[in-house]
Write a protein that holds these residues in place. Structure first.
Motif, PDB file in Angstrom:
ATOM      1  N   UNK A   1      13.484  12.381  10.750  1.00  0.00           N
ATOM      2  CA  UNK A   1      14.797  12.886  10.360  1.00  0.00           C
ATOM      3  C   UNK A   1      14.777  13.507   8.975  1.00  0.00           C
ATOM      4  N   UNK A   2      13.969  12.957   8.089  1.00  0.00           N
ATOM      5  CA  UNK A   2      13.886  13.452   6.715  1.00  0.00           C
ATOM      6  C   UNK A   2      12.420  13.606   6.335  1.00  0.00           C
ATOM      7  N   UNK A   3      12.026  14.793   5.898  1.00  0.00           N
ATOM      8  CA  UNK A   3      10.636  15.018   5.526  1.00  0.00           C
ATOM      9  C   UNK A   3      10.209  14.110   4.383  1.00  0.00           C
ATOM     10  N   UNK A   4      11.081  13.932   3.411  1.00  0.00           N
ATOM     11  CA  UNK A   4      10.709  13.139   2.240  1.00  0.00           C
ATOM     12  C   UNK A   4      10.687  11.645   2.553  1.00  0.00           C
ATOM     13  N   UNK A   5      11.704  11.163   3.228  1.00  0.00           N
ATOM     14  CA  UNK A   5      11.800   9.726   3.476  1.00  0.00           C
ATOM     15  C   UNK A   5      10.862   9.239   4.580  1.00  0.00           C
ATOM     16  N   UNK A   6      10.449  10.134   5.470  1.00  0.00           N
ATOM     17  CA  UNK A   6       9.633   9.710   6.606  1.00  0.00           C
ATOM     18  C   UNK A   6       8.148   9.994   6.431  1.00  0.00           C
ATOM     19  N   UNK A   7       7.770  10.873   5.502  1.00  0.00           N
ATOM     20  CA  UNK A   7       6.366  11.250   5.379  1.00  0.00           C
ATOM     21  C   UNK A   7       5.685  10.713   4.129  1.00  0.00           C
ATOM     22  N   UNK A   8       6.445  10.147   3.209  1.00  0.00           N
ATOM     23  CA  UNK A   8       5.882   9.825   1.895  1.00  0.00           C
ATOM     24  C   UNK A   8       4.795   8.760   1.933  1.00  0.00           C
TER      25      UNK A   8
ATOM     26  N   UNK B   1      -0.410  20.259  -3.321  1.00  0.00           N
ATOM     27  CA  UNK B   1       0.137  18.934  -3.061  1.00  0.00           C
ATOM     28  C   UNK B   1      -0.818  17.879  -3.606  1.00  0.00           C
ATOM     29  N   UNK B   2      -0.251  16.732  -3.974  1.00  0.00           N
ATOM     30  CA  UNK B   2      -1.034  15.633  -4.524  1.00  0.00           C
ATOM     31  C   UNK B   2      -0.604  14.328  -3.880  1.00  0.00           C
ATOM     32  N   UNK B   3      -1.421  13.313  -4.059  1.00  0.00           N
ATOM     33  CA  UNK B   3      -1.081  11.993  -3.518  1.00  0.00           C
ATOM     34  C   UNK B   3       0.196  11.482  -4.173  1.00  0.00           C
ATOM     35  N   UNK B   4       0.248  11.546  -5.505  1.00  0.00           N
ATOM     36  CA  UNK B   4       1.422  11.038  -6.212  1.00  0.00           C
ATOM     37  C   UNK B   4       2.664  11.862  -5.875  1.00  0.00           C
ATOM     38  N   UNK B   5       2.504  13.177  -5.762  1.00  0.00           N
ATOM     39  CA  UNK B   5       3.660  14.015  -5.457  1.00  0.00           C
ATOM     40  C   UNK B   5       4.287  13.687  -4.124  1.00  0.00           C
ATOM     41  N   UNK B   6       3.452  13.531  -3.109  1.00  0.00           N
ATOM     42  CA  UNK B   6       3.986  13.214  -1.782  1.00  0.00           C
ATOM     43  C   UNK B   6       4.531  11.796  -1.755  1.00  0.00           C
TER      44      UNK B   6
END
Length: 395
Positions: free
Chosen positions: A107-114, A169-174
């Motif tokens: 549903x959310x790219x940020x909340x579901x993929x981090x 992209x980076x580990x910390x960023x994602x």
């Protein structure tokens, strides 16, 4: 004495009763409709809406920075950016389509993929490679370890392993739910695996960069481009060029161009004892011989007068790059017909060649992807060789 008659209940006219019941029904219907609309809005916001980064004033704990440390966040105007919202929706739908067999719903790219869980499933599905990581974890260190494995695998398949590679992209960023880094990664995967999806073109967002200097937070705003001009197969849309015309209308002249490029390439590669064309005429250009990127790398090294260390490229089917430090002469004696890199290694080599060309100030006017060279697309190979020839034809 007559018995008292029981009290008679008040009479309610049938019309009034119907009106009363109708009013109750209408109120309930309106209430239900409002609840449905509210649920629909919440669902739509959950799917379409980006994660809103906290403002500096409202979330100082999110900006506990060291001196000269930076953090970024989306400018609030992104919520009104139609192209950005459309891009989010397309990427969410694409992931859900790819992972439908896993019964995963994003549903959310940020909340579901981090945390790397769903992102790992996506990389596994696209690459066909099973990742050796734990399935679910709430531990932050283990989540970042999992993200490291996922991103290293993705970068390897994307051909982004060398020091010349630009990775957005980076580990910390994602893990910190940076939507821009997540989108850059997803767009790269979608294009690399040629998903039959049309992305909104030229999507840009405004990013606020927060930096701590002299104990104070300073901000600046930059524009970040998320997509360029692509068609539905992820290929960049370019105007037709001379090679399109040669292929369509002048095959006889195309053969002349090919022979000229063959002579140019062999003239320079022969100085290091490499002969790359073995057709009956010795003049035929075989795009497959350029698919591993090595001839392009050796050609650039010869033209620019430097030695390319073999430790930076793949020369065999082995998983690890050759670490020998041979001289240029010894390198040239490697039998080219024995070189059989995997597609991933070929992609790495071609990206190295492209970076060497860029360092030399060589830019192909008609955009060519590294994947096109690996797939032995003759027109793309000719475009690259002609661009090199045009710069060094008097060398």
């Amino acid at each position: 004495m007559a018995a008292a008659s029981p009290s008679t209940p008040p009479t309610i006219k049938s019309d009034s009763l119907l009106d009363y019941l109708g009013t109750i029904g209408r109120r309930k219907k309106i209430k239900d409709e409002l609840e449905v609309e509210e649920l629909e809005k919440e669902g739509k916001d959950a799917i379409d809406g980006p994660a809103i980064m906290p403002s500096i004033e409202n979330g100082p704990e999110e900006f506990i920075l060291g001196e000269y440390e930076e953090r970024t966040m989306l400018e609030p105007s992104s919520n009104r950016n139609h192209g950005y919202q459309e891009l989010l929706k397309i990427l969410v739908n694409w992931i859900n389509d790819e992972l439908v067999d896993e019964r995963i719903i994003v549903k959310s790219l940020t909340n579901d993929l981090y945390d790397g869980q769903i992102l790992g499933k996506l990389v596994e599905k696209l690459s066909g490679q099973k990742l050796d990581v734990i399935e679910v974890t709430q531990n932050e260190d283990l989540q970042k370890y999992k993200l490291r494995v996922v991103l290293e695998t993705a970068n390897r398949h994307l051909g982004l392993q060398s020091k010349y590679s630009t990775i957005k992209w980076t580990i910390d960023g994602i893990h910190n739910k940076n939507p821009v880094e997540i989108i850059h990664l997803l767009v790269a995967l979608l294009r690399h695996y040629r998903a039959p999806i049309r992305l909104p073109e030229n999507v840009t967002v405004r990013i606020v960069v927060v930096q701590k200097r002299d104990g104070q937070l300073h901000t600046r705003t930059i524009t970040e481009q998320l997509t360029g001009s692509f068609d539905e197969l992820g290929m960049r849309v370019e105007p037709r060029d001379a090679f399109d015309t040669l292929f369509d209308h002048a095959l006889d002249k195309l053969q002349i161009v090919k022979r000229s490029l063959v002579n140019f390439v062999n003239r320079h590669l022969n100085t290091i004892n490499i002969e790359c064309f073995s057709g009956s005429s010795g003049q035929d250009l075989d795009a497959n011989q350029f698919s591993d990127g090595l001839l392009l790398i050796f050609l650039m090294g010869t033209l620019e007068g430097y030695f390319v260390p073999l430790g930076n490229i793949y020369t065999t089917s082995d998983a690890d790059p050759v670490a020998d430090t041979l001289t240029g002469k010894e390198t040239a004696l490697l039998p080219h017909n024995y070189i059989n890199c995997s597609p991933i290694n070929k992609l790495h080599n071609v990206n190295v060649a492209f970076q060497l060309m860029e360092d030399a100030g060589i830019y192909v006017k008609h955009k060519v992807r590294a994947e096109d060279i690996v797939n032995a697309d003759l027109k793309s190979v000719l475009r690259v060789l002609y661009t090199i020839f045009d710069k060094y034809k008097h060398a």
